[in-house]
Design an enzyme around this catalytic site. Structure first.
Site: not given
Ligand code: GLA
Length: 394
Positions: A131, A133, A168, A180
């Site tokens: 999603s 999130l 990741e 994130d």
């Molecule tokens: C994903 C990536 C983040 C960031 C966003 C866009 O969530 O994991 O590091 O780049 O996209 O802002």
């Protein structure tokens, strides 16, 4: 916290059903995140403004006497218990979702935090998968937290975030930035995090918006980060930066003001790459301005900048798509909406909306109807709260 007590007891029961009774069994939680503004800036040395949510991922864990890893997810019961080992940790397609926690065990060991015994872990997520999130970053930071607590490792939240990002990037193969994992590892109830990704300097900003709610609108259009154009966008920005660096010494796109960018933009040969870089530069400045507006109590300006962010992500960065545009453009028409934009990587996933409390129901009804009429299947709405970072619950 009767509710939390019941949740913990339930989780312990499920753990015992899958892995058996006894031993030192511990329960943990890590949140998901939503980014309020500052999108696709974190791998360009810019600013972001995310916050942790009260929805996230729970885990129940117990050390083993051997070096086996046995993991089970309540969200993927059909996969059953997936088994691997601390020895020779590597990405294996057949290990499915467990590649995320395995990646964290690998990245932690690489930093000198090697688990010396295996683990049984049951995971249970309350974030909808794919999603946007950050269900995967939530699992990563949660696993880092489990290792820290169970093996007595001394790393702090920022290192935990870096371990998750490393997993990741190098284990899963998604070239994401730090946003994130940082937002999740460093989350603070009722605060968003103003983070400078160039230096990792950060500041908590209270989100006390009397009578205003954060509503997340899910397109239900699944997005696979790995397969998506995410890595392509990142490469486009890097190439644009390299082209500009032939004209001047610039550390990152995030280091530029709009005027500095415009003065040098001709160095970027392709109009597409110029638009990508423009978004990164302007979005970063917008984020700085938005946080300033919030500090001044100017929520209307914050919302206006959120809307501008969406337009830039739609037209210059081209990561929104029909589903997200339909949701956001419908939200803009609803009275009481302060701002709405896509959030996260884009290409489906979720949008975030700030809306006056008395208009929440109207938003859900009107945007919901418009979305289903245009797209052909329903969107989902969540009224969310800003929560704390990860921790042990019991
Ligand atoms: C994903 C990536 C983040 C960031 C966003 C866009 O969530 O994991 O590091 O780049 O996209 O802002």
């Amino acid at each position: 916290m009767e509710n939390e007590k019941t949740t913990i007891e339930n989780l312990r029961k499920q753990f015992a059903d899958v892995f058996g009774d006894g031993g030192d069994v511990r329960v943990y939680f890590a949140p998901g995140r939503v980014n309020l503004i500052g999108e696709h800036t974190d791998y360009n040395g810019g600013h972001v403004f995310p916050c942790a949510l009260t929805i996230g991922t729970y885990a129940v864990a117990r050390k083993r006497d051997d070096r086996k890893l046995r993991m089970y997810s309540v969200n993927f019961p059909q996969s059953g218990v997936i088994e691997s080992s601390l020895d020779g940790l590597s990405y294996r397609a057949e290990d499915g979702w467990t590649n995320y926690p395995k990646g964290v065990l690998w990245a932690a060991a690489e930093r000198g935090f090697a688990a010396d015994r295996g683990l049984d872990i049951l995971y249970c997520g309350t974030i909808p998968n794919s999603s946007g999130l950050s269900s995967s970053a939530s699992i990563e930071v949660l696993t880092g937290e489990i290792l820290r607590d169970m093996f007595g490792f001394t790393y702090n939240g920022i290192t935990n975030a870096k371990i998750g990002q490393r997993a990741e990037n190098a284990f899963i193969g998604v070239n994401c930035g730090i946003m994130d994992q940082f937002a999740i590892a460093m989350g603070k109830k009722d605060h968003a995090i103003f983070l400078d990704t160039a230096t990792l300097a950060y500041e908590y900003a209270p989100i006390a918006m009397d009578g205003v709610k954060i509503v997340i609108m899910n397109t239900n259009h699944k997005r696979g980060l790995g397969e998506s154009k995410y890595n392509e966008r990142r490469a486009e920005c890097e190439e644009a930066l390299a082209e500009m660096q032939t004209a001047a010494a610039i550390p990152s796109l995030g280091a530029l003001t709009e005027a500095e960018f415009e003065a040098m933009a001709d160095a970027i040969a392709s109009p597409v790459r110029r638009r990508r870089a423009k978004h990164a530069v302007y979005e970063n400045r917008r984020t700085i301005r938005a946080v300033e507006a919030l500090k001044q109590g100017d929520l209307a300006e914050f919302g206006r900048l959120m809307n501008e962010s969406h337009v830039s992500l739609r037209d210059d960065y081209e990561v929104t798509g029909r589903e997200l545009d339909t949701l956001v453009e419908a939200a803009w028409k609803v009275p009481g909406v302060i701002g709405a934009r896509m959030t996260g990587a884009g290409f489906g996933g979720c949008a975030v909306c700030l809306v006056k409390e008395e208009n929440v129901e109207q938003l859900i009804r009107e945007v919901g109807e418009q979305y289903e009429r245009t797209i052909g299947y329903p969107a989902t709405f969540y009224v969310v709260e800003i929560g704390d970072g990860p921790g042990r619950l019991g």
